[in-house]
Write an enzyme that holds these catalytic residues in place. Sequence first.
Site, short mmCIF file in Angstrom:
data_model
loop_
_atom_site.label_atom_id
_atom_site.label_comp_id
_atom_site.label_asym_id
_atom_site.label_seq_id
_atom_site.Cartn_x
_atom_site.Cartn_y
_atom_site.Cartn_z
N ASP A 156 -64.14 -81.59 28.24
CA ASP A 156 -64.41 -82.69 29.16
C ASP A 156 -65.90 -83.10 29.14
OD1 ASP A 156 -63.68 -84.54 31.09
OD2 ASP A 156 -62.53 -83.10 32.27
N ASP A 212 -58.94 -91.41 33.71
CA ASP A 212 -57.67 -90.68 33.90
C ASP A 212 -56.48 -91.58 34.24
OD1 ASP A 212 -59.50 -88.69 33.66
OD2 ASP A 212 -58.99 -87.68 35.55
C1 GLA Z 1 -61.34 -85.14 34.11
C2 GLA Z 1 -60.34 -85.31 32.98
C3 GLA Z 1 -58.94 -84.99 33.50
C4 GLA Z 1 -58.90 -83.56 34.03
C5 GLA Z 1 -59.96 -83.40 35.10
C6 GLA Z 1 -60.12 -81.94 35.53
O1 GLA Z 1 -61.15 -86.08 35.12
O2 GLA Z 1 -60.38 -86.62 32.48
O3 GLA Z 1 -57.98 -85.15 32.47
O4 GLA Z 1 -59.13 -82.67 32.97
O5 GLA Z 1 -61.24 -83.83 34.67
O6 GLA Z 1 -61.11 -81.76 36.48
#
Ligand code: GLA
Length: 399
Positions: A156, A212
Amino acid sequence: MLQKYYRTAIAVFFIVFILMGISKTYAQDSVKLALTPPMGWNSWNTFKCDINENLIKEVADAMVTSGMKDAGYQYVVIDDCWQVSRDSLGNIQADPKKFPSGIKALADYIHSKGLKFGIYSDAGLKTCQGRPGSRGYEFQDARQYAKWGVDYLKYDWCYHGMQNAQASYALMAMALRKTGRPIVFSICEWGTNKPWRWGAKVGGNLWRTTEDILNCWDCRTDWGGMGFVHILDAQDSLAKYAGPGHWNDPDMLEVGNSGLTVPESRAHFSLWCILAAPLMAGNDIRHMSEPIKNILTNKEVIAVDQDSLGKQGRKVKDLGDLEVWAKELKDGSRAVVLFNRSKQPAKISVNWQEIGLNKSATARVRDLWRKKELGQFKNGFAATVPSHDVVMIRVWPKK
Ligand code: GLA
């Protein structure tokens, strides 16, 4: 003086040449890890931080008993929140309350089911949920993952400060390769630095293209989260960057989650398959309804996603709420999705020329959701598509 200048220039040239060679070799090796888009399950969409070893073991069991493993799903991935701290030597520590048996034992359990194990970290100082990130610990973490038996890393981009994205991901890719263990590398920097331009070069196997996905058809949040139709709208122009070993990742599936109806889940899944997207289920696969299980395990639809030509499909017709998407497949056939975004049923048509076939060709058409031969069609095909749903066909032109 001039001689010194030339000597330095030659030395720099050789160093760059060698580094380019190394990074090319890494990229070439990593391609083999994901010749088709990775398939599996990830804990985030449904469970967020509420994860523990029993849940993950039950998910692995369900992957086998539901028929998902048989349909091609492989990776069981724990997302954020499995880690709590580092010990005095800097070794990353799993939450002892949630994972009392340790990560190695969990990996062993998943492997004993014939599945593969994935884990999550972050290129910055902390993960998005404030757990320790891998910055400064890249090689140590990679070695630890390899010792545990990790097969997949989602990496990430929270708390990255002034870090350079390409360099940060290249560093972890190199650390993973250095372990000697094949580990799929999933770049998750939300498309901010156009990872489709450099993701494959640094050894990434997939890269997120957006913020997301959310559990809804078309909602949006302030921070950029969005429903699947908005994510879909950002994919078409990226098609050329995907191919065997390196895929655009429009994010994990919301199929089967409460914000989508069954037809909407079917549409979401069909379109992700047209996009040659990684298929990471994000629902509670321990408790799936029959219709949702049938969506996630439809082998004819999955075959479209997993086709060895590895070509991402495109939108070939856009009439506002009515769209046609098509994907070229290895055997010369085309997969076609007629997508109705409107609130009423609608007739959607496609002619063979629009999907790259001869205008007056006759073609065999099969409905991939009804699993039914529809017959031979000359010039094109049309169907009435219910609201927020798809008709998905495969079209074989007569030779
Ligand atoms: C980010 C990523 C998500 C998930 C969250 C976890 O937002 O894009 O897919 O992994 O972090 O905290």
